[in-house]
Design an enzyme around this catalytic site. Structure first.
Site, PDB file in Angstrom:
ATOM      1  N   HIS A  93      20.656  62.972  55.369  1.00  0.00           N
ATOM      2  CA  HIS A  93      19.224  62.992  55.033  1.00  0.00           C
ATOM      3  C   HIS A  93      19.041  63.468  53.594  1.00  0.00           C
ATOM      4  O   HIS A  93      19.232  64.639  53.282  1.00  0.00           O
ATOM      5  CB  HIS A  93      18.447  63.908  55.990  1.00  0.00           C
ATOM      6  CG  HIS A  93      16.963  63.804  55.801  1.00  0.00           C
ATOM      7  ND1 HIS A  93      16.147  63.089  56.653  1.00  0.00           N
ATOM      8  CD2 HIS A  93      16.145  64.299  54.840  1.00  0.00           C
ATOM      9  CE1 HIS A  93      14.890  63.174  56.237  1.00  0.00           C
ATOM     10  NE2 HIS A  93      14.865  63.906  55.125  1.00  0.00           N
TER      11      HIS A  93
ATOM     12  N   HIS B 136      16.860  62.388  49.527  1.00  0.00           N
ATOM     13  CA  HIS B 136      15.852  61.622  48.788  1.00  0.00           C
ATOM     14  C   HIS B 136      16.364  61.390  47.369  1.00  0.00           C
ATOM     15  O   HIS B 136      16.033  62.130  46.443  1.00  0.00           O
ATOM     16  CB  HIS B 136      14.511  62.367  48.780  1.00  0.00           C
ATOM     17  CG  HIS B 136      13.861  62.427  50.120  1.00  0.00           C
ATOM     18  ND1 HIS B 136      12.933  61.501  50.552  1.00  0.00           N
ATOM     19  CD2 HIS B 136      14.033  63.289  51.157  1.00  0.00           C
ATOM     20  CE1 HIS B 136      12.547  61.801  51.778  1.00  0.00           C
ATOM     21  NE2 HIS B 136      13.205  62.881  52.170  1.00  0.00           N
TER      22      HIS B 136
ATOM     23  N   GLN C 100       6.348  56.912  52.680  1.00  0.00           N
ATOM     24  CA  GLN C 100       6.154  58.354  52.608  1.00  0.00           C
ATOM     25  C   GLN C 100       4.695  58.769  52.769  1.00  0.00           C
ATOM     26  O   GLN C 100       4.413  59.879  53.220  1.00  0.00           O
ATOM     27  CB  GLN C 100       6.703  58.890  51.277  1.00  0.00           C
ATOM     28  CG  GLN C 100       6.627  60.387  51.148  1.00  0.00           C
ATOM     29  CD  GLN C 100       7.646  60.939  50.163  1.00  0.00           C
ATOM     30  OE1 GLN C 100       8.627  60.308  49.827  1.00  0.00           O
ATOM     31  NE2 GLN C 100       7.420  62.150  49.705  1.00  0.00           N
TER      32      GLN C 100
ATOM     33  N   HIS D 178      11.139  60.825  59.593  1.00  0.00           N
ATOM     34  CA  HIS D 178      10.686  62.191  59.391  1.00  0.00           C
ATOM     35  C   HIS D 178       9.736  62.483  60.552  1.00  0.00           C
ATOM     36  O   HIS D 178       8.681  61.858  60.663  1.00  0.00           O
ATOM     37  CB  HIS D 178       9.917  62.321  58.081  1.00  0.00           C
ATOM     38  CG  HIS D 178      10.750  62.285  56.845  1.00  0.00           C
ATOM     39  ND1 HIS D 178      11.568  61.223  56.522  1.00  0.00           N
ATOM     40  CD2 HIS D 178      10.874  63.193  55.836  1.00  0.00           C
ATOM     41  CE1 HIS D 178      12.160  61.473  55.364  1.00  0.00           C
ATOM     42  NE2 HIS D 178      11.763  62.663  54.932  1.00  0.00           N
TER      43      HIS D 178
ATOM     44  N   GLU E 148       7.622  67.254  60.896  1.00  0.00           N
ATOM     45  CA  GLU E 148       7.980  68.241  59.867  1.00  0.00           C
ATOM     46  C   GLU E 148       6.735  69.091  59.606  1.00  0.00           C
ATOM     47  O   GLU E 148       6.029  68.940  58.622  1.00  0.00           O
ATOM     48  CB  GLU E 148       8.448  67.546  58.584  1.00  0.00           C
ATOM     49  CG  GLU E 148       8.981  68.518  57.545  1.00  0.00           C
ATOM     50  CD  GLU E 148       9.339  67.841  56.240  1.00  0.00           C
ATOM     51  OE1 GLU E 148       9.823  68.545  55.326  1.00  0.00           O
ATOM     52  OE2 GLU E 148       9.147  66.620  56.104  1.00  0.00           O
TER      53      GLU E 148
ATOM     54  N   ASP F 154      18.485  67.007  52.234  1.00  0.00           N
ATOM     55  CA  ASP F 154      17.101  66.637  51.955  1.00  0.00           C
ATOM     56  C   ASP F 154      16.818  66.488  50.462  1.00  0.00           C
ATOM     57  O   ASP F 154      16.446  65.411  50.016  1.00  0.00           O
ATOM     58  CB  ASP F 154      16.132  67.623  52.596  1.00  0.00           C
ATOM     59  CG  ASP F 154      14.735  67.042  52.792  1.00  0.00           C
ATOM     60  OD1 ASP F 154      14.560  65.828  52.613  1.00  0.00           O
ATOM     61  OD2 ASP F 154      13.806  67.804  53.130  1.00  0.00           O
TER      62      ASP F 154
END
Length: 430
Positions: free
Chosen positions: A57, A59, A152, A210, A213, A309
């Site tokens: 995971h 970005h 997102q 996701h 969260e 992350d």
């Protein structure tokens, strides 16, 4: 003649000393009595040789962008999201490629050779997708890079997000992503989970959402994801990432939910560095730790794998592509300090991450690919404790990176001349 021979190694399962012979990119032989001439010999000296590290995971479209266009002054998730919204219109393919490749250089040095990265597809143009497709091709000889089409700003909340997601998949993105808790309503969130899972089922692709969260105990989209995973037979192709709201669920609901997750066959990927810093921000005291119920999920048979992350981006100003740092934080934040649990933390950033990404079993074995990391540690727990130096990183039998051992030179009267952190070990009967 072998291409490479590693002598006197310790394996993660405790077997030692073993020699590992490598020929034509694969492990030709592994065992105590393996001998032979080799073009290069590495003396492991009783230190750990393990499969490479895996980050399920990340970005990468945002990595190393810290300070652009400004710093996150509050350090909160919401300001980070707002900052990313300001940065996106400024992105260029060239800049994203340059930062991502710099990050991949660092990842190789840290023994991190498999990464699943989410890439924002909420708005056009799909700059991040175009850039990371190029990066994936460039790093393919040394990093397994998977791309997740990640709306997102919400599949339904962001105008045109579903169209962009489908276009990204058509361009060659590997995984269907989403963020149901960021939709406008709980109903829209549940609807987005169903739609995304159906897209994945129709295309034969994995799903990585996701999911919850949040600190909100009523954010319960992982339940819908588990149900859709079972309904559509997606099984091990599904990952629920973060799932931090589970730390706020009442115990009765969690006792119902966790067996449903286990039954579905899906994976769960918490992100200790980010979860421990971004969650619980509205709490005074007592303050929640921010991580999901790792131990309970494990006990139910769910594959839990820690992810990183972020590294130096709008959400997180720290990070170093070090999955042992991630495991180290997980041990503290869950918390879990039994010998079994600490050894599992190492497993979670190697074997567990590979399973979550759908990669082949990376266990070091005869006939398997010669992908491995030599660590300045004598066992997995010590590797986590020390965040051990990666002495050598090997892919396809080729040494990609070397780092000198961490040894401090002392000038103390009557004391040793040097200190090697890996020499500080508990008694063998512990």
């Amino acid at each position: 003649m072998f291409d490479l021979l590693i002598k006197e190694a310790v394996l993660p399962d405790g077997r030692s000393p073993v020699n590992i012979a490598i020929k034509d990119g694969r492990i030709a032989a592994i065992g105590q009595n393996v001998q032979g001439d080799a073009a290069e010999v590495i003396d492991a000296g009783g230190q750990l040789v393990s499969p490479p590290f895996v980050d399920p995971h990340f970005h990468m479209d945002a990595t190393l962008s810290l300070g652009l266009p400004r710093l996150n002054q509050s350090g909160t998730l919401l300001e980070g999201i707002a900052l990313w919204g300001e940065l996106k219109p400024m992105l260029t393919v060239e800049a994203v490629v340059e930062r991502a490749l710099r990050y991949c250089d660092l990842a190789v040095a840290q023994g991190l050779l498999s990464i699943r990265t989410h890439v924002d597809v909420s708005t056009a143009p799909l700059t991040g997708v175009e850039a990371l497709l190029e990066v994936r091709k460039t790093v393919a000889p040394y990093i397994d890079l998977q791309l997740v089409a990640f709306p997102q700003d919400g599949l339904f909340r962001a105008e045109g997000a579903e169209e962009n997601l489908l276009r990204a998949l058509d361009m060659g993105v590997d995984v269907v992503g989403g963020i149901p808790h960021f939709e406008r309503t709980m109903e829209d969130g549940a609807r987005s989970v169903k739609r995304l899972c159906e897209i994945a089922a129709d295309r034969g692709l994995p799903v990585d959402l996701h999911c919850d969260e949040s600190d909100d105990p009523m954010s319960r989209h992982v339940e819908t994801l588990a149900a859709e995973t079972t309904r559509l037979g997606l099984g091990g192709r599904v990952v629920a990432s973060h799932v931090t709201a589970m730390h706020s669920y009442d115990n009765y609901y969690a006792s119902k939910l966790i067996p449903l997750i286990a039954e579905s066959g899906m994976h769960v990927v918490p992100n200790p560095l980010i979860n421990i810093t971004l969650q619980g921000r509205s709490d005074t005291y007592p303050r929640r730790r921010g991580l999901t119920r790792v131990q309970e999920l494990r006990a139910a048979g769910v594959n839990v794998a820690f992810g990183q992350d972020c590294t130096m981006d709008p959400w997180y100003p720290l990070g170093s592509a070090d999955m042992l740092e991630v495991a180290h934080m997980g041990v503290h934040a869950v918390p879990m300090t039994s010998r079994e649990a600490m050894a599992w933390a190492f497993h979670s950033v190697t074997m567990g991450g590979a399973a979550a990404m759908g990669l082949p079993d990376p266990t070091l074995r005869e006939g398997g690919p010669a992908n491995m990391v030599l660590l300045q540690a004598r066992d997995p727990i010590e590797a986590v404790r020390l965040k051990a130096t990666r002495l050598a990183v090997i892919r396809g039998g080729k040494v990609l990176s070397r780092t000198a051992p961490r040894i401090a030179q002392l000038s103390l009267a009557g004391r040793p001349a040097s200190v090697n952190p890996a020499e500080y070990a508990p008694p063998q009967n512990t």
